[in-house]
Design a protein around this motif. Structure first.
Motif, PDB file in Angstrom:
ATOM      1  N   HIS A  68       0.580  -1.282   0.069  1.00  0.00           N
ATOM      2  CA  HIS A  68       0.018  -0.184  -0.005  1.00  0.00           C
ATOM      3  C   HIS A  68       0.819   1.559  -0.378  1.00  0.00           C
ATOM      4  O   HIS A  68       0.289   2.670  -0.292  1.00  0.00           O
ATOM      5  N   SER A  69       1.764   1.247   1.354  1.00  0.00           N
ATOM      6  CA  SER A  69       2.780   2.182   0.970  1.00  0.00           C
ATOM      7  C   SER A  69       3.694   2.711  -0.956  1.00  0.00           C
ATOM      8  O   SER A  69       4.282   4.000  -0.991  1.00  0.00           O
ATOM      9  N   GLU A  70       3.798   1.428  -0.836  1.00  0.00           N
ATOM     10  CA  GLU A  70       4.253   2.324  -2.880  1.00  0.00           C
ATOM     11  C   GLU A  70       3.795   2.480  -2.932  1.00  0.00           C
ATOM     12  O   GLU A  70       3.765   3.436  -4.498  1.00  0.00           O
ATOM     13  N   GLU A  71       1.860   1.933  -3.821  1.00  0.00           N
ATOM     14  CA  GLU A  71       0.758   2.096  -4.025  1.00  0.00           C
ATOM     15  C   GLU A  71       0.179   3.319  -3.649  1.00  0.00           C
ATOM     16  O   GLU A  71       0.717   4.812  -4.728  1.00  0.00           O
ATOM     17  N   ILE A  72       0.708   3.866  -2.912  1.00  0.00           N
ATOM     18  CA  ILE A  72       0.694   5.792  -2.720  1.00  0.00           C
ATOM     19  C   ILE A  72       1.793   6.671  -2.616  1.00  0.00           C
ATOM     20  O   ILE A  72       1.491   7.290  -3.744  1.00  0.00           O
ATOM     21  N   ALA A  73       2.952   6.285  -3.066  1.00  0.00           N
ATOM     22  CA  ALA A  73       4.366   6.552  -3.520  1.00  0.00           C
ATOM     23  C   ALA A  73       4.152   6.799  -4.953  1.00  0.00           C
ATOM     24  O   ALA A  73       4.019   7.723  -5.602  1.00  0.00           O
ATOM     25  N   GLU A  74       3.265   5.961  -5.399  1.00  0.00           N
ATOM     26  CA  GLU A  74       3.257   5.376  -6.997  1.00  0.00           C
ATOM     27  C   GLU A  74       1.619   7.182  -7.847  1.00  0.00           C
ATOM     28  O   GLU A  74       1.947   7.789  -8.539  1.00  0.00           O
ATOM     29  N   CYS A  75       0.467   7.311  -6.259  1.00  0.00           N
ATOM     30  CA  CYS A  75       0.020   8.253  -7.070  1.00  0.00           C
ATOM     31  C   CYS A  75       0.627   9.317  -5.805  1.00  0.00           C
ATOM     32  O   CYS A  75       0.401  10.454  -7.341  1.00  0.00           O
ATOM     33  N   LEU A  76       1.905   9.343  -5.646  1.00  0.00           N
ATOM     34  CA  LEU A  76       1.965  10.725  -5.786  1.00  0.00           C
ATOM     35  C   LEU A  76       2.311  11.230  -6.582  1.00  0.00           C
ATOM     36  O   LEU A  76       2.521  12.003  -7.061  1.00  0.00           O
ATOM     37  N   ALA A  77       3.430  10.269  -6.939  1.00  0.00           N
ATOM     38  CA  ALA A  77       4.722  10.831  -7.979  1.00  0.00           C
ATOM     39  C   ALA A  77       3.236  10.918  -9.523  1.00  0.00           C
ATOM     40  O   ALA A  77       3.903  11.804 -10.088  1.00  0.00           O
ATOM     41  N   ALA A  78       2.579  10.228 -10.169  1.00  0.00           N
ATOM     42  CA  ALA A  78       1.792  10.528 -10.773  1.00  0.00           C
ATOM     43  C   ALA A  78       0.708  11.638 -10.591  1.00  0.00           C
ATOM     44  O   ALA A  78       0.897  12.846 -11.631  1.00  0.00           O
ATOM     45  N   LEU A  79       0.531  12.733  -9.333  1.00  0.00           N
ATOM     46  CA  LEU A  79      -0.013  14.044  -9.270  1.00  0.00           C
ATOM     47  C   LEU A  79       1.092  14.352  -9.144  1.00  0.00           C
ATOM     48  O   LEU A  79       1.249  15.694 -10.578  1.00  0.00           O
ATOM     49  N   GLU A  80       2.658  14.465  -9.050  1.00  0.00           N
ATOM     50  CA  GLU A  80       3.274  15.013  -9.302  1.00  0.00           C
ATOM     51  C   GLU A  80       3.564  16.016 -11.195  1.00  0.00           C
ATOM     52  O   GLU A  80       3.828  16.210 -11.490  1.00  0.00           O
ATOM     53  N   ARG A  81       3.138  14.329 -10.934  1.00  0.00           N
ATOM     54  CA  ARG A  81       3.505  14.541 -13.084  1.00  0.00           C
ATOM     55  C   ARG A  81       2.728  14.942 -13.698  1.00  0.00           C
ATOM     56  O   ARG A  81       3.096  15.782 -14.531  1.00  0.00           O
ATOM     57  N   ILE A  82       1.104  15.318 -13.030  1.00  0.00           N
ATOM     58  CA  ILE A  82       0.483  16.156 -13.137  1.00  0.00           C
ATOM     59  C   ILE A  82       0.354  17.455 -13.226  1.00  0.00           C
ATOM     60  O   ILE A  82       0.717  18.429 -14.144  1.00  0.00           O
ATOM     61  N   ASN A  83       1.262  17.418 -12.070  1.00  0.00           N
ATOM     62  CA  ASN A  83       1.607  19.085 -11.933  1.00  0.00           C
ATOM     63  C   ASN A  83       2.534  19.628 -12.875  1.00  0.00           C
ATOM     64  O   ASN A  83       2.849  21.099 -13.018  1.00  0.00           O
ATOM     65  N   GLN A  84       3.941  19.160 -12.854  1.00  0.00           N
ATOM     66  CA  GLN A  84       4.519  19.728 -13.786  1.00  0.00           C
ATOM     67  C   GLN A  84       4.318  19.381 -14.516  1.00  0.00           C
ATOM     68  O   GLN A  84       5.506  20.076 -16.087  1.00  0.00           O
ATOM     69  N   GLY A  85       3.337  18.999 -15.329  1.00  0.00           N
ATOM     70  CA  GLY A  85       3.364  18.241 -16.584  1.00  0.00           C
ATOM     71  C   GLY A  85       3.726  17.208 -17.661  1.00  0.00           C
ATOM     72  O   GLY A  85       3.490  17.241 -18.789  1.00  0.00           O
ATOM     73  N   GLY A  86       4.093  16.775 -16.836  1.00  0.00           N
ATOM     74  CA  GLY A  86       5.102  15.111 -17.812  1.00  0.00           C
ATOM     75  C   GLY A  86       3.632  14.170 -17.798  1.00  0.00           C
ATOM     76  O   GLY A  86       4.064  12.736 -17.466  1.00  0.00           O
ATOM     77  N   PHE A  87       2.378  14.177 -16.914  1.00  0.00           N
ATOM     78  CA  PHE A  87       2.019  12.748 -17.000  1.00  0.00           C
ATOM     79  C   PHE A  87       1.197  12.529 -18.549  1.00  0.00           C
ATOM     80  O   PHE A  87       1.388  13.094 -19.348  1.00  0.00           O
ATOM     81  N   GLY A  88       1.901  10.941 -18.837  1.00  0.00           N
ATOM     82  CA  GLY A  88       0.747  10.093 -19.582  1.00  0.00           C
ATOM     83  C   GLY A  88       2.542  10.190 -20.279  1.00  0.00           C
ATOM     84  O   GLY A  88       2.524   9.710 -21.687  1.00  0.00           O
ATOM     85  N   ILE A  89       3.197  10.338 -20.349  1.00  0.00           N
ATOM     86  CA  ILE A  89       5.134  10.532 -20.528  1.00  0.00           C
ATOM     87  C   ILE A  89       5.827   9.476 -20.051  1.00  0.00           C
ATOM     88  O   ILE A  89       5.486  10.436 -18.775  1.00  0.00           O
ATOM     89  N   CYS A  90       6.322   8.657 -20.731  1.00  0.00           N
ATOM     90  CA  CYS A  90       7.627   7.357 -19.988  1.00  0.00           C
ATOM     91  C   CYS A  90       8.561   8.246 -19.279  1.00  0.00           C
ATOM     92  O   CYS A  90       8.685   9.032 -20.184  1.00  0.00           O
ATOM     93  N   THR A  91       8.485   7.645 -18.464  1.00  0.00           N
ATOM     94  CA  THR A  91       9.488   8.343 -17.636  1.00  0.00           C
ATOM     95  C   THR A  91      11.157   7.544 -18.201  1.00  0.00           C
ATOM     96  O   THR A  91      12.242   8.541 -18.494  1.00  0.00           O
ATOM     97  N   ASP A  92      11.067   6.660 -19.080  1.00  0.00           N
ATOM     98  CA  ASP A  92      12.236   5.861 -19.511  1.00  0.00           C
ATOM     99  C   ASP A  92      12.964   6.518 -20.963  1.00  0.00           C
ATOM    100  O   ASP A  92      13.978   7.056 -21.212  1.00  0.00           O
ATOM    101  N   CYS A  93      11.284   6.721 -21.878  1.00  0.00           N
ATOM    102  CA  CYS A  93      12.275   6.219 -23.517  1.00  0.00           C
ATOM    103  C   CYS A  93      11.158   8.255 -23.870  1.00  0.00           C
ATOM    104  O   CYS A  93      11.722   8.695 -24.745  1.00  0.00           O
ATOM    105  N   ASP A  94      10.389   8.395 -22.952  1.00  0.00           N
ATOM    106  CA  ASP A  94       9.747   9.944 -23.719  1.00  0.00           C
ATOM    107  C   ASP A  94       8.972   9.775 -24.353  1.00  0.00           C
ATOM    108  O   ASP A  94       8.264  11.216 -24.822  1.00  0.00           O
ATOM    109  N   GLU A  95       8.546   8.703 -24.800  1.00  0.00           N
ATOM    110  CA  GLU A  95       7.273   8.513 -25.641  1.00  0.00           C
ATOM    111  C   GLU A  95       5.765   8.633 -24.618  1.00  0.00           C
ATOM    112  O   GLU A  95       6.272   7.898 -23.446  1.00  0.00           O
ATOM    113  N   GLU A  96       4.411   8.852 -25.460  1.00  0.00           N
ATOM    114  CA  GLU A  96       3.884   8.916 -24.494  1.00  0.00           C
ATOM    115  C   GLU A  96       3.400   7.548 -24.517  1.00  0.00           C
ATOM    116  O   GLU A  96       3.411   6.521 -24.860  1.00  0.00           O
ATOM    117  N   VAL A  97       2.229   7.646 -23.364  1.00  0.00           N
ATOM    118  CA  VAL A  97       2.058   5.767 -22.749  1.00  0.00           C
ATOM    119  C   VAL A  97       0.801   5.957 -23.375  1.00  0.00           C
ATOM    120  O   VAL A  97      -0.067   6.902 -23.272  1.00  0.00           O
TER     121      VAL A  97
END
Ligand SMILES: [Zn+2]
Length: 126
Positions: A68-97
């Protein structure tokens, strides 16, 4: 770099992530409360098979809490990506997810290709 998601899609993913986060938090609170009960039970066990059961139950709780705490960390990271405009972009290859992947799993940080490569790496190193 353009994001393929529309603003309304991002907004709905954000709402989904926030409610997922709330759900995970309340599940953790519940589990902590239940494991407190469990601890009390384990203090009252007498024979060794009961003790082993209590031990197994305890380990299951710990596992579930850390998941559960891993899932929370993943949620927070995804929200962070939304705030920074990187949501939906692969963190590895920069292509769209893939949108279908995000819909199935809004916390996904990688596209399917990178995710399977990543999991392949984990399996190999394990
Ligand atoms: Zn990728």
């Amino acid at each position: 770099m353009t994001v393929g998601l529309t603003l309304s899609e991002v907004t709905s993913f954000k709402a989904e992530l926030v409610s997922l986060l709330e759900q995970l938090r309340s599940e953790i609170v519940e589990e902590v409360e239940r494991s407190a009960d469990l601890q009390q039970e384990s203090m009252t066990v007498h024979d060794s098979s009961e003790e082993a059961d209590a031990e197994v139950n305890f380990m299951l709780k710990v596992e579930s809490l850390s998941r559960h705490s891993e899932e929370i960390a993943e949620c927070l990271a995804a929200l962070e990506r939304i705030n920074q405009g990187g949501f939906g972009i692969c963190t590895d290859c920069d292509e769209e997810v893939e949108l279908s992947r995000l819909k199935a799993c809004p916390t996904a940080a990688r596209c399917i290709r990178c995710q399977s490569a990543h999991e392949g790496l984990i399996k190999k190193s394990a």
